[in-house]
Write a protein that holds these residues in place. Sequence first.
Motif, PDB file in Angstrom:
ATOM      1  N   GLN A 114       0.827  -1.214   0.000  1.00 62.57           N
ATOM      2  CA  GLN A 114       0.000   0.000   0.000  1.00 62.57           C
ATOM      3  C   GLN A 114       0.860   1.264   0.000  1.00 62.57           C
ATOM      4  O   GLN A 114       0.378   2.350  -0.318  1.00 62.57           O
ATOM      5  N   TRP A 115       2.134   1.125   0.326  1.00 62.97           N
ATOM      6  CA  TRP A 115       3.065   2.251   0.308  1.00 62.97           C
ATOM      7  C   TRP A 115       3.827   2.340  -1.014  1.00 62.97           C
ATOM      8  O   TRP A 115       4.720   3.191  -1.149  1.00 62.97           O
ATOM      9  N   ILE A 144      -8.974   1.871   3.577  1.00 72.64           N
ATOM     10  CA  ILE A 144      -8.681   3.286   3.372  1.00 72.64           C
ATOM     11  C   ILE A 144      -9.935   4.152   3.496  1.00 72.64           C
ATOM     12  O   ILE A 144      -9.853   5.356   3.714  1.00 72.64           O
ATOM     13  N   HIS A 149      -8.842   6.341   8.485  1.00 75.06           N
ATOM     14  CA  HIS A 149      -8.151   7.060   7.421  1.00 75.06           C
ATOM     15  C   HIS A 149      -8.975   8.225   6.883  1.00 75.06           C
ATOM     16  O   HIS A 149      -8.411   9.278   6.545  1.00 75.06           O
ATOM     17  N   ARG A 170      -1.572   8.723   2.327  1.00 72.30           N
ATOM     18  CA  ARG A 170      -1.887   7.701   1.328  1.00 72.30           C
ATOM     19  C   ARG A 170      -3.186   8.039   0.618  1.00 72.30           C
ATOM     20  O   ARG A 170      -4.159   8.459   1.236  1.00 72.30           O
ATOM     21  N   VAL A 213      -2.370   3.954  14.961  1.00 70.50           N
ATOM     22  CA  VAL A 213      -2.124   4.622  13.683  1.00 70.50           C
ATOM     23  C   VAL A 213      -0.839   5.452  13.714  1.00 70.50           C
ATOM     24  O   VAL A 213      -0.261   5.745  12.663  1.00 70.50           O
ATOM     25  N   THR A 216       1.701   3.539  11.829  1.00 74.45           N
ATOM     26  CA  THR A 216       1.534   3.215  10.405  1.00 74.45           C
ATOM     27  C   THR A 216       0.986   4.406   9.630  1.00 74.45           C
ATOM     28  O   THR A 216       1.733   5.228   9.135  1.00 74.45           O
ATOM     29  N   GLY A 217      -0.321   4.480   9.489  1.00 75.63           N
ATOM     30  CA  GLY A 217      -0.934   5.436   8.570  1.00 75.63           C
ATOM     31  C   GLY A 217      -0.663   6.896   8.863  1.00 75.63           C
ATOM     32  O   GLY A 217      -0.679   7.736   7.961  1.00 75.63           O
TER      33      GLY A 217
END
Length: 269
Positions: A114-115, A144, A149, A170, A213, A216-217
């Motif tokens: 996803q990155w 997402i 997100h 993202r 989060v 990560t995000g």
Amino acid sequence: MSTPTWDPNQYLRHADHRARPFADLLSRVPALPADLARIADLGCGPGNVTVRLAERWPTAHITGYDNSPEMLARTEEHEGRTPGGGRLDFAHADLTNWVPPETYDLIVSNAALQWVPGHLDAFPRWLDALAPGGTFAFQVPHNIDAPLHALMRELAASARWKDLLGDVLRREDSVHDPLVYLDRLTRLGCAVDVWETTYLQVLAGEDPVLDWVKGTGLRPALTALADEPEARDAFVTEYRDLLRDAYPAAPYGTVLPFRRLFAVARKGA
């Protein structure tokens, strides 16, 4: 989307929840074509799940690849000979342009693609590097559109933050529909199994969804605001308050539903 700076300690705070999908993915990987298998782990992070490959294939030579110096520094504790006689090592690689340097029996990726913008276009060259009968297997978050997100993107796009954060997170197309992966991998000559699972993760502690989060995000936003600590703290506080409403705490913890997409593609013999 900007390239984030990673914090292995923060990432590993929820290691059990993050590792479970990898175990579920590996359970569907068929027998590999070689007894002394060659395995690549793309986006290996701190290496805590790469070691599980050595448990499943104890005689394999396994290389974990990652582009984060911070993550790779944490892999040193796992390097060397494995109890089954195999070997575990790690190397720097940027998956946006990684070209397999040799032939592998298994190429696997856990929550990394996803990155990687345009990762579908990398599939042909990765599959070309598989031995006949080898497997390409991956799992990615497919949430997402979840509040986790969506609220982050809405806040980053607001008048106060859009100049600093408008383009760093993202995008909604960072992961494709499951049918897209099924179609692409099948057309490339693989026998393909694609599925989704939603994990109802029960998290403990104060503001646990924010804590999740942060590993990560949220990393791109934290990286973009690293030189402006007051702005960073203000953004995190606003986001925290939104998460508290979206994911209310229960007496037993805070539930974070987390959908993941899995694909196992076996190359023809």
